[in-house]
Structure formats: C-alpha cells, structure tokens
Design an enzyme around this catalytic site. Sequence first.
Site, PDB file in Angstrom:
ATOM      1  N   CYS A   1       0.711  -1.193  -0.016  1.00 49.74           N
ATOM      2  CA  CYS A   1      -0.141   0.022   0.029  1.00 49.74           C
ATOM      3  C   CYS A   1       0.995   1.294  -0.128  1.00 49.74           C
ATOM      4  CB  CYS A   1      -1.003  -0.126   0.961  1.00 49.74           C
ATOM      5  SG  CYS A   1      -0.187  -0.144   2.843  1.00 49.74           S
TER       6      CYS A   1
ATOM      7  N   ARG B   1      -2.216  -1.121   5.200  1.00 52.11           N
ATOM      8  CA  ARG B   1      -3.460  -1.577   4.607  1.00 52.11           C
ATOM      9  C   ARG B   1      -2.980  -2.757   4.039  1.00 52.11           C
ATOM     10  NH1 ARG B   1      -5.078   3.893   1.287  1.00 52.11           N
ATOM     11  NH2 ARG B   1      -2.722   3.813   1.324  1.00 52.11           N
TER      12      ARG B   1
END
Lengths: 217, 284
Positions: free
Chosen positions: B240, B245
């Site tokens: 990410c 994430r």
Amino acid sequence: MNIEGCEIPDDLYYDVENDIWVRGVGENLYQVGLTLPFFYRVGRPTRIKPRPVGSSIKKGSSLATVETPNYVGALYSPFNCEITSINENIVENIVKNPYKTWVVQLRAVENPLDSGLLAGEEAKAIYEEKLRTGKVACFKTFPEHKIIVLAETCEKILTIVGDYFFKHVKKGESLYVVTQDPATEVDMIKWAKDMKQEVLEIRRQDNIIHVLYRKVT
Amino acid sequence: MTQYAHPEAIVDIEWVKNNLNNPKVRIVEVDYDPKLAYEQGHISGAVLVDWRKDMNDPVQRDIIGPEAFEKLMSRLGIANDTTVVLYGDYNNWFAAFAFWVFKLYDHDDVKILNGGRKKWIDDVGELTKEVPNYPQTQYKVKRINLEDRVFLQDLLKLKAANPNLVLVDVRSPAEFKGEITAPPEYANEQTQRAGHIPGAVNIPWAQAVNDDGTFKSVEELKKLYGEKGVTSDKDIVTYCRIGERASHTWFVLKYLLGYKNVKVYDGSWTEYGNLIRFPIVKEV
C-alpha cells in the site's frame, strides 16, 4: 454564549467532557445531541447509528455510534434512561444546526441534574478551558476541509497548505488550517492575497492560529 | 456460509464479552490516533498500542526490533502464552498491522476482533476511559518469522524470476492510477512520484469489509480476489503506502482464505515511488 467562536446555547444542559447537550422537552423527556465543538474536533459525520428505540441505557454507555473519516466513537448517555425515539437521516445537516438536530430522545429514569449535567452558564468556564487545551475553535460556517499543519518553517507550512488547497479544495469550498509558530497571522493572510484567495475568518488561541480560507477561483 | 480458513485468528463480539475478565486473555486496542479513539473510551480492560510510537522504530524506517517488542509486551502485561485480541480504529487497519508484527515475532495466539471499535460500539456500547495496569511480564521473542515480509531487493528478484507472482496494490484507485501521491491528510507519507508498481492489480483493502466493519464472507472474498487473478495457487505480495493496509489484505488472504504464500512489502509505495530509474505505471 460564544466561546472561541463556538456557539454554546445558554438554555441547554451540558456534559462538557463528552461534548453532549441535553434539552428538556416534557415530563422526564429529554432530547440529546452533540455540541458544535465536537464536530470541529472530530470532523463531519459520515454515519450516526443510534441504538434501537426501547433500549435501556445506563449512564456512560453508548446511545449512538458516531463516525467521521477519522473517528469512531460513542455518544455517551448522560444519565440512566430509555430511548423513546431516534432522529433519522441527520448526518447531512447536523453540523449546520447541531442544537436543533437531536440524535435521540430519552425518558430519564433519574433526575438528570443529579447526574452531573451543567446548566449553560455553569458549563462556560469548563468549556473555555477544554477548547483552549484541545486547540479547538469554530467559525461561522462549517468547513469542508481541515488540516493541522505543524512544521519547522513558515515556508514549509505554506507549501503544505498550498498543496492541499489546490489539489483538494473545490471552488466555493473552505479549508480550515490549524497552525502555530513560526507561521504568523500576517503570513497566513499574505499567502491568501498572493494566491488571490479569501480569508473568511482568523482566530488566535495562545500560540495557535486557526484560519479559514475559501477558494474563490 | 463457509468457515474462515483459520477461525482461531478471529473472534467476535460475544467471544470478547465472555472473556473480558479472563486472565489468560489480553485485549489490545491499536490506534493510529489514540486521542480520538482509546482516550475517548475503550473496551474495559483493554491496553493501548499507539501504532506510531509503539509499532515503529523511532530512528530508522522499520518496525520495532525484537528487544523493543519484548519491552512492549512486558509493559502491557502480555506473556508468551497470553491470548492477545487486537482491535482498533479505521476498521482494524492498524490492528491488522499489529497482528502482522505479532506474527513476525512468532507470538503463538493472536486474534483480531471482527468489526473492531465500530462493531463493539454499535453492538455493545460499553466503553471505559479507565486505563488498566497489569503486572509486568518477562516476554521473550523466541523466533523471528521472515515468511510474511518481503524487502525491496527480494521483491525485485521475485518480480524478475517468478511468473507466478501477483502484486496486490490495496490503495485507493486515485493513488493506484497516479492522480495523487497520498491522501491529503497524510502529509508525511508523500512520494516524489504517483502511480503503481508495474504489473500490480488494484484491489482496495476496504472492499474486504462490510459497512459495519466486519470481514466479508469467504465466498465474497474469493470472488473479489479471484476476479483479479489473486488465487490460492499464486505467490502473492501485498503493498500500500506504508504497509498498514497491505497487512489488512495479507490477513484476509492468509488467515481468512487460507492462501499459503502471502507476504507484505511494507516498504510499499513510499519506498518504491521514490526510487530513481525504476519504471512505474501512471495511468493519468
């Protein structure tokens, strides 16, 4: 009353710690909502989900989940109560009119004043302290965008502000910037003038500067 | 509904309610912004992990080292045999990152609370501002697990030599296409260039969760990832912007779907997007 630009109506009761207002609307019946400084602290809500009508809620438990892009938390019940009705579809407008937009209506099972709620005037000094230490201020219109910019040089602060402003703020929208030294009010105003943009409001709070810009071009 | 591949890695609200006073269980809230989360109220007995301060090395760019992890665990009253339940703000983004760190340091029993803060407040609504204190432990990292992490040099080797590799970029479509380098609120996570690693597919992390913050079903997840060629037979690397994430999607693929070969490239776009003379793809 008005504290740091934030309207705090005199005729309501407050749980200042949790930014909650309470209005009596009938025998043992109360409307409960969130104060304007709450939204300046956590941002514009994207979801408000009250617990179901008929729920018995203890003081300090959640009456509703409140969510913004960077916050998820509880609207804490200020006293032992039962939820008698919930206000639907309030996410869009609650920041425009926070004191008319109640979230839940409650039937109190104890006297709310025994639970530590403060009447308008009593809440004032505590709210002033809270807003100052929390670096919260309000403006006449609720901004679409907010950034907190703390950097080593004024030049860097203005670079970050400019980067955000021209990438993300649309014409007619406003950007709320919280900053501090080495930026000064003069710098922040001059930047807007140089960029042909508008400063709607500026507030100073100890060494903190709160500036509201509007994009005009 | 098919059961998740590793049901031991996830617990629901009821499980936590029934284990609030279990001395073998430590509930940990992992926040990006504790001022707007843990400090406003948390699950009774839960300790705080401040993602920025507690999960990252204070000097070089890295996760905390094994000694710092031992100190953190000992401070939080977590022993090697404690069952740890992680939950947090931002739909468990940072809780998933912490889960990945716990697995890197080979903690035996760590779980994620399905739905995180949001689901707990929605369904239970009981929070406290009291900060608990537990007796200090003597936590020892016994093994460092390198299977779940990939550094740039190894990623480049994989890219060059492994046709079975799938790179999953879990950022927003605007970041993937190169319209923005990072969302505006993350001023410290900008890069010199916007775009993505050549060959990556874009499956934003949030597509793996429902509106209430819980994970989607096995069937929905298999469809979501399968449609982009992310299947159990592939060698998968997630990335990410800074790695948090990516660890959320890593958790979904490895623990909910049971895919064997999944790694996080936590250097992610803030590393790759700053490299000189490395081709990237920009779609705008």
